[in-house]
Design a protein around this motif. Sequence first.
Motif, mmCIF file in Angstrom:
data_model
loop_
_atom_site.group_PDB
_atom_site.id
_atom_site.type_symbol
_atom_site.label_atom_id
_atom_site.label_comp_id
_atom_site.label_asym_id
_atom_site.label_seq_id
_atom_site.Cartn_x
_atom_site.Cartn_y
_atom_site.Cartn_z
ATOM 1 N N GLU A 272 0.851 -1.213 0.096
ATOM 2 C CA GLU A 272 -0.019 -0.031 -0.222
ATOM 3 C C GLU A 272 0.866 1.369 -0.143
ATOM 4 O O GLU A 272 2.063 1.045 -0.054
ATOM 5 C CB GLU A 272 -1.074 0.205 1.093
ATOM 6 C CG GLU A 272 -0.570 -0.863 2.193
ATOM 7 C CD GLU A 272 0.206 -0.026 3.446
ATOM 8 O OE1 GLU A 272 0.710 1.085 3.206
ATOM 9 O OE2 GLU A 272 0.431 -0.695 4.336
ATOM 10 N N THR A 273 0.357 2.312 0.088
ATOM 11 C CA THR A 273 1.032 3.669 -0.133
ATOM 12 C C THR A 273 1.722 3.682 -1.422
ATOM 13 O O THR A 273 2.651 4.191 -1.573
ATOM 14 C CB THR A 273 2.002 4.019 1.017
ATOM 15 O OG1 THR A 273 1.285 3.503 2.218
ATOM 16 C CG2 THR A 273 2.086 5.384 1.096
ATOM 17 N N VAL A 274 0.882 3.377 -2.544
ATOM 18 C CA VAL A 274 1.278 3.368 -4.003
ATOM 19 C C VAL A 274 0.607 4.059 -4.659
ATOM 20 O O VAL A 274 -0.935 4.036 -4.659
ATOM 21 C CB VAL A 274 1.516 1.891 -4.247
ATOM 22 C CG1 VAL A 274 2.710 1.298 -3.861
ATOM 23 C CG2 VAL A 274 0.378 1.004 -4.397
ATOM 24 N N ASN A 275 1.159 5.018 -5.610
ATOM 25 C CA ASN A 275 0.220 5.472 -6.340
ATOM 26 C C ASN A 275 0.155 4.956 -7.856
ATOM 27 O O ASN A 275 0.658 3.697 -7.884
ATOM 28 C CB ASN A 275 0.544 7.081 -6.540
ATOM 29 C CG ASN A 275 1.952 7.149 -7.341
ATOM 30 O OD1 ASN A 275 2.147 6.539 -8.242
ATOM 31 N ND2 ASN A 275 2.645 8.215 -7.005
ATOM 32 N N TRP A 276 -0.696 5.498 -8.606
ATOM 33 C CA TRP A 276 -1.063 4.689 -9.994
ATOM 34 C C TRP A 276 0.298 4.588 -10.836
ATOM 35 O O TRP A 276 0.344 3.659 -11.604
ATOM 36 C CB TRP A 276 -2.218 5.809 -10.730
ATOM 37 C CG TRP A 276 -2.618 4.941 -12.054
ATOM 38 C CD1 TRP A 276 -3.560 4.297 -12.258
ATOM 39 C CD2 TRP A 276 -1.748 5.261 -13.448
ATOM 40 N NE1 TRP A 276 -3.729 3.787 -13.469
ATOM 41 C CE2 TRP A 276 -2.620 4.391 -14.216
ATOM 42 C CE3 TRP A 276 -0.865 5.813 -13.804
ATOM 43 C CZ2 TRP A 276 -2.530 4.038 -15.438
ATOM 44 C CZ3 TRP A 276 -0.644 5.588 -15.097
ATOM 45 C CH2 TRP A 276 -1.261 4.968 -16.104
ATOM 46 N N TYR A 277 0.910 5.474 -10.678
ATOM 47 C CA TYR A 277 2.364 5.621 -11.362
ATOM 48 C C TYR A 277 3.229 4.352 -10.942
ATOM 49 O O TYR A 277 3.990 3.806 -11.883
ATOM 50 C CB TYR A 277 3.048 7.024 -11.207
ATOM 51 C CG TYR A 277 2.232 7.965 -12.032
ATOM 52 C CD1 TYR A 277 2.118 7.967 -13.651
ATOM 53 C CD2 TYR A 277 1.609 8.811 -11.339
ATOM 54 C CE1 TYR A 277 1.267 8.929 -13.995
ATOM 55 C CE2 TYR A 277 0.814 9.721 -11.791
ATOM 56 C CZ TYR A 277 0.511 9.956 -13.249
ATOM 57 O OH TYR A 277 -0.177 11.062 -13.853
ATOM 58 N N PHE B 156 -4.115 2.849 2.367
ATOM 59 C CA PHE B 156 -5.397 2.120 2.209
ATOM 60 C C PHE B 156 -5.221 1.822 0.666
ATOM 61 O O PHE B 156 -6.443 1.438 0.023
ATOM 62 C CB PHE B 156 -6.397 2.690 2.889
ATOM 63 C CG PHE B 156 -6.760 4.294 2.460
ATOM 64 C CD1 PHE B 156 -7.015 4.693 1.203
ATOM 65 C CD2 PHE B 156 -6.434 5.269 3.420
ATOM 66 C CE1 PHE B 156 -7.356 6.079 0.878
ATOM 67 C CE2 PHE B 156 -6.559 6.541 2.989
ATOM 68 C CZ PHE B 156 -6.982 6.815 1.855
ATOM 69 N N ILE B 157 -4.408 2.083 -0.415
ATOM 70 C CA ILE B 157 -4.432 2.110 -1.652
ATOM 71 C C ILE B 157 -3.306 1.134 -2.226
ATOM 72 O O ILE B 157 -2.207 1.205 -1.688
ATOM 73 C CB ILE B 157 -4.308 3.187 -2.267
ATOM 74 C CG1 ILE B 157 -5.520 4.191 -2.025
ATOM 75 C CG2 ILE B 157 -4.102 3.307 -3.739
ATOM 76 C CD1 ILE B 157 -5.423 5.659 -2.607
ATOM 77 N N GLY B 158 -3.780 0.105 -2.877
ATOM 78 C CA GLY B 158 -2.726 -0.873 -3.523
ATOM 79 C C GLY B 158 -3.191 -1.281 -4.761
ATOM 80 O O GLY B 158 -3.938 -0.230 -5.597
ATOM 81 N N PHE B 159 -3.145 -2.409 -5.526
ATOM 82 C CA PHE B 159 -3.411 -2.843 -6.801
ATOM 83 C C PHE B 159 -3.153 -4.204 -6.941
ATOM 84 O O PHE B 159 -2.550 -4.993 -6.186
ATOM 85 C CB PHE B 159 -2.620 -2.077 -7.776
ATOM 86 C CG PHE B 159 -1.441 -2.099 -7.811
ATOM 87 C CD1 PHE B 159 -0.504 -2.980 -8.763
ATOM 88 C CD2 PHE B 159 -0.192 -1.873 -6.788
ATOM 89 C CE1 PHE B 159 0.633 -3.685 -8.738
ATOM 90 C CE2 PHE B 159 0.952 -2.225 -6.819
ATOM 91 C CZ PHE B 159 1.777 -2.871 -7.607
ATOM 92 N N ARG B 160 -3.992 -4.875 -7.990
ATOM 93 C CA ARG B 160 -3.582 -6.168 -8.462
ATOM 94 C C ARG B 160 -3.418 -5.890 -10.018
ATOM 95 O O ARG B 160 -3.534 -4.864 -10.759
ATOM 96 C CB ARG B 160 -4.603 -7.051 -8.257
ATOM 97 C CG ARG B 160 -5.888 -7.102 -8.902
ATOM 98 C CD ARG B 160 -7.077 -8.182 -8.480
ATOM 99 N NE ARG B 160 -7.478 -7.988 -6.865
ATOM 100 C CZ ARG B 160 -7.438 -8.950 -6.377
ATOM 101 N NH1 ARG B 160 -7.552 -10.230 -6.372
ATOM 102 N NH2 ARG B 160 -7.991 -8.688 -5.010
#
Length: 283
Positions: free
Chosen positions: A116-121, A270-274
């Motif tokens: 987490e703590t990752v932005n879109w880029y 609270f931000i991640g991705f798959r």
Amino acid sequence: MTQPSTSESEKGELFTFEVVKVDNYGHIIHRSQGSARQKIENLGNDIKLEIVYTPGGSFIMGSPEDEAKRNRSEGPQHQVTLQPFYMSKYPITQNQYQAIMGNNPSKSKGANRPVETVNWYHAAEFCQKLSEKTGKNYTLPSESQWEYACRAGTTTPFYFGETITSELVNYNSNYIYGNAPKGKYRKETTDVGSYPPNAFGLYDMHGNVWEWCQDVLHNNYEGAPTDGSAWETGNENFSPLRGGSWNFYPNHCRSAYRVNDYKRNFHKNFIGFRVVWNVGREK
């Protein structure tokens, strides 16, 4: 007769899991065994990335107007037809992110917790580096891929049914949806795979961390693609987030809910991705 383009063995190894359904009070009313196929990417140092075969098909994207807590951004409902793709079984973990990117920005540390703590880029760069390492074209999921994968054939607000509980999802369970009770609010991320998956064998599609999508943001679905592709024209400073998270309300975890006011350079714990591999588009 036409032959299937991908044999069962080519789709990967079979794994099984339990799928549960709940009533409007959050009580489990049905249990069944599900199965899906997965491939394994070796990221080095014995760190693996499991990607699950997601069959193609059609579904109605968005929420009906009578769904509780619905936002106008979730419409108009429209049919989308998708080609098969592979999606990571879990949100990308801190171990996996470290293996590809060489760092771990997460606030709640844990090898098998979602990064987490990752932005879109950051997420897009991860996809690029993962593609270079594996020779496959990995991207963030399109919004329609994400919702199709989350619903896994369901039309209810959640893939469990009409509501969720803290036994099934990591969210702020001081608040309720439907007639389910309040539950244990964990106040941080949890290891991926701690809760039951959906019928496609995908875990943590509700709660734990919000997940970035490939698309640029639009306030509704008027003019949206209907072939499963990302909507890539528009305001490129913003992208939608899906799925809810550990510190947001249960209605934010609904399959149709979309965050539509975060810039691509926004990053919080609270931000991640798959990730997805669009195998059908590489032929």
